[in-house]
Design a protein around this motif. Sequence first.
Motif, PDB file in Angstrom:
ATOM      1  N   UNK A 205       3.346  -6.160   5.551  1.00 35.11           N
ATOM      2  CA  UNK A 205       1.853  -6.406   5.615  1.00 35.11           C
ATOM      3  C   UNK A 205       1.149  -6.335   6.302  1.00 35.11           C
ATOM      4  N   UNK A 206       1.495  -5.111   7.422  1.00 37.84           N
ATOM      5  CA  UNK A 206       0.278  -5.055   8.817  1.00 37.84           C
ATOM      6  C   UNK A 206      -0.661  -4.061   8.056  1.00 37.84           C
ATOM      7  N   UNK A 207      -1.952  -4.582   9.430  1.00 41.89           N
ATOM      8  CA  UNK A 207      -2.889  -3.895   8.750  1.00 41.89           C
ATOM      9  C   UNK A 207      -3.509  -2.609   8.454  1.00 41.89           C
ATOM     10  N   UNK A 208      -1.937  -2.002   9.395  1.00 44.81           N
ATOM     11  CA  UNK A 208      -2.570   0.222   9.221  1.00 44.81           C
ATOM     12  C   UNK A 208      -3.093   0.395   7.499  1.00 44.81           C
ATOM     13  N   UNK A 209      -1.489  -0.439   6.909  1.00 50.76           N
ATOM     14  CA  UNK A 209      -1.830   0.604   5.328  1.00 50.76           C
ATOM     15  C   UNK A 209      -2.901  -0.205   4.258  1.00 50.76           C
ATOM     16  N   UNK A 210      -3.301  -1.489   4.905  1.00 53.04           N
ATOM     17  CA  UNK A 210      -4.673  -1.822   4.149  1.00 53.04           C
ATOM     18  C   UNK A 210      -6.083  -0.749   4.580  1.00 53.04           C
ATOM     19  N   UNK A 211      -6.300  -0.379   5.569  1.00 51.87           N
ATOM     20  CA  UNK A 211      -7.004   0.476   6.708  1.00 51.87           C
ATOM     21  C   UNK A 211      -6.620   1.472   6.105  1.00 51.87           C
ATOM     22  N   UNK A 212      -6.043   2.475   5.995  1.00 52.33           N
ATOM     23  CA  UNK A 212      -5.652   3.817   5.418  1.00 52.33           C
ATOM     24  C   UNK A 212      -5.921   3.382   3.752  1.00 52.33           C
ATOM     25  N   UNK A 213      -5.808   2.829   3.227  1.00 53.74           N
ATOM     26  CA  UNK A 213      -6.078   2.371   1.906  1.00 53.74           C
ATOM     27  C   UNK A 213      -7.751   2.711   1.144  1.00 53.74           C
ATOM     28  N   UNK A 214      -8.227   1.559   2.443  1.00 58.39           N
ATOM     29  CA  UNK A 214     -10.001   1.443   2.200  1.00 58.39           C
ATOM     30  C   UNK A 214     -10.191   2.913   2.054  1.00 58.39           C
ATOM     31  N   UNK A 226      -7.660  -7.098  -5.813  1.00 59.77           N
ATOM     32  CA  UNK A 226      -6.289  -7.880  -6.071  1.00 59.77           C
ATOM     33  C   UNK A 226      -5.450  -7.317  -5.718  1.00 59.77           C
ATOM     34  N   UNK A 227      -4.499  -7.372  -4.991  1.00 62.65           N
ATOM     35  CA  UNK A 227      -3.518  -7.315  -4.241  1.00 62.65           C
ATOM     36  C   UNK A 227      -2.286  -7.905  -4.988  1.00 62.65           C
ATOM     37  N   UNK A 238      -0.100  -9.950   3.508  1.00 62.61           N
ATOM     38  CA  UNK A 238      -0.705  -8.621   3.311  1.00 62.61           C
ATOM     39  C   UNK A 238      -1.784  -9.203   3.414  1.00 62.61           C
ATOM     40  N   UNK A 239      -1.996  -9.429   1.538  1.00 67.58           N
ATOM     41  CA  UNK A 239      -3.721  -9.531   1.337  1.00 67.58           C
ATOM     42  C   UNK A 239      -3.879 -11.352   1.577  1.00 67.58           C
ATOM     43  N   UNK A 240      -3.510 -11.793   2.336  1.00 69.43           N
ATOM     44  CA  UNK A 240      -3.304 -13.266   2.825  1.00 69.43           C
ATOM     45  C   UNK A 240      -4.283 -13.198   4.233  1.00 69.43           C
ATOM     46  N   UNK A 241      -3.992 -11.647   4.993  1.00 72.92           N
ATOM     47  CA  UNK A 241      -4.559 -11.676   6.341  1.00 72.92           C
ATOM     48  C   UNK A 241      -5.076 -10.735   5.779  1.00 72.92           C
ATOM     49  N   UNK A 277       7.753 -21.479   1.761  1.00 72.46           N
ATOM     50  CA  UNK A 277       7.332 -20.390   1.774  1.00 72.46           C
ATOM     51  C   UNK A 277       5.820 -20.349   2.536  1.00 72.46           C
ATOM     52  N   UNK A 278       4.976 -20.972   2.302  1.00 70.83           N
ATOM     53  CA  UNK A 278       4.426 -21.319   2.942  1.00 70.83           C
ATOM     54  C   UNK A 278       2.790 -20.575   2.565  1.00 70.83           C
ATOM     55  N   UNK A 279       2.994 -20.260   1.425  1.00 64.29           N
ATOM     56  CA  UNK A 279       2.537 -19.047   0.813  1.00 64.29           C
ATOM     57  C   UNK A 279       1.541 -19.820  -0.388  1.00 64.29           C
ATOM     58  N   UNK A 280       0.533 -19.221  -1.107  1.00 68.94           N
ATOM     59  CA  UNK A 280      -0.244 -20.074  -1.893  1.00 68.94           C
ATOM     60  C   UNK A 280      -1.135 -18.981  -2.914  1.00 68.94           C
ATOM     61  N   UNK A 281      -0.374 -17.708  -2.973  1.00 74.63           N
ATOM     62  CA  UNK A 281      -0.537 -16.807  -3.697  1.00 74.63           C
ATOM     63  C   UNK A 281      -2.113 -16.729  -4.468  1.00 74.63           C
ATOM     64  N   UNK A 282      -3.464 -16.449  -5.077  1.00 74.24           N
ATOM     65  CA  UNK A 282      -4.026 -17.066  -5.671  1.00 74.24           C
ATOM     66  C   UNK A 282      -3.788 -17.053  -7.526  1.00 74.24           C
ATOM     67  N   UNK A 283      -2.556 -16.115  -7.549  1.00 67.99           N
ATOM     68  CA  UNK A 283      -1.527 -15.874  -9.784  1.00 67.99           C
ATOM     69  C   UNK A 283      -0.439 -15.935  -9.108  1.00 67.99           C
ATOM     70  N   UNK A 284       0.251 -16.001 -10.194  1.00 64.41           N
ATOM     71  CA  UNK A 284       1.688 -15.455 -10.198  1.00 64.41           C
ATOM     72  C   UNK A 284       1.661 -14.737 -12.099  1.00 64.41           C
TER      73      UNK A 284
END
Length: 289
Positions: A205-214, A226-227, A238-241, A277-284
């Motif tokens: 979930x770390x930022x470098x891979x998302x930065x590279x994708x953009x 949408x992730x 990763x999406x949340x962050x 797990x303290x997660x709340x994705x928008x969809x499943x």
Amino acid sequence: MTRIINALAEVSADYDVLFCDLWGCLHNGVAAYPAAVAALRQFRATGGQVVLLTNAPRPWKYVAAQLDRMGVPKDAWDVIVSSGDAAQDAMFSGAVGRKVWAIAMEKDEGFFTDIPAEHQNAPAIQRVPLDQAEGIVCCGLFDDETETPEDYRNWLTDAQARGLKLLCANPDLIVDLGEKRLYCAGALAEFYEDLGGTSLYFGKPHAPIYDLARKRLGLAADARILAIGDGIPTDVPGARMQGIDALFVSGGLAFDQFGDDIENPEAAMLEEWLSMRSEDPKYAIGRLR
């Protein structure tokens, strides 16, 4: 509260781009999921763009070749961005030194030999025995079908005592290869941290891979993304962050947690499991389709 949907098409009009995980969402390591392929093709046919965002520890072209072998058509995606791409950039920049002990299999050879254009003139990376290393590069286990992180205790205890950093090319802990569950590089990196060592991460979930994708897709700052993924330790946080919405594929790694019907998770079981797990994705969704 996470909304369970039956098909991507129910919500896809609200997004310009998909960041879609591979293993557990688009394929199971052996074969592609036809319904998932169809969903991505439909999204692109309506003007959307698809980034296949994977924690595979290899440069993207090797991922593309694997998808070709599985029969995933090229019109199902626009670009592929791998953890290997982001971690390669760090390695060739000298993040763990120029002499490295490599924990990798033959299939990971391209991580070390396919030097990105921007690093062609950089000092060479040398693979050396552990006692000569300045750092560790971990793409996976030497034999992921038989080994566990415990098999590496002596090596990693020695490395920690010497203060070596471990560059993790794949933050995933486990994957399912067909019906078999295998350990990934992330499990070794986590084990090393438990021993007191320092691990460096560049995939989800770390930022470098998302930065590279953009960067590769040339996305505008206001792009609606949408992730999609099945990883609670990786895809969803990763999406949340990143401040983007997530679609959790419950029929992936956690397929046996939400009732007897993988395609249709039980809402109460899903909500309780996510809450723990303290997660709340928008969809499943049970399976990407």
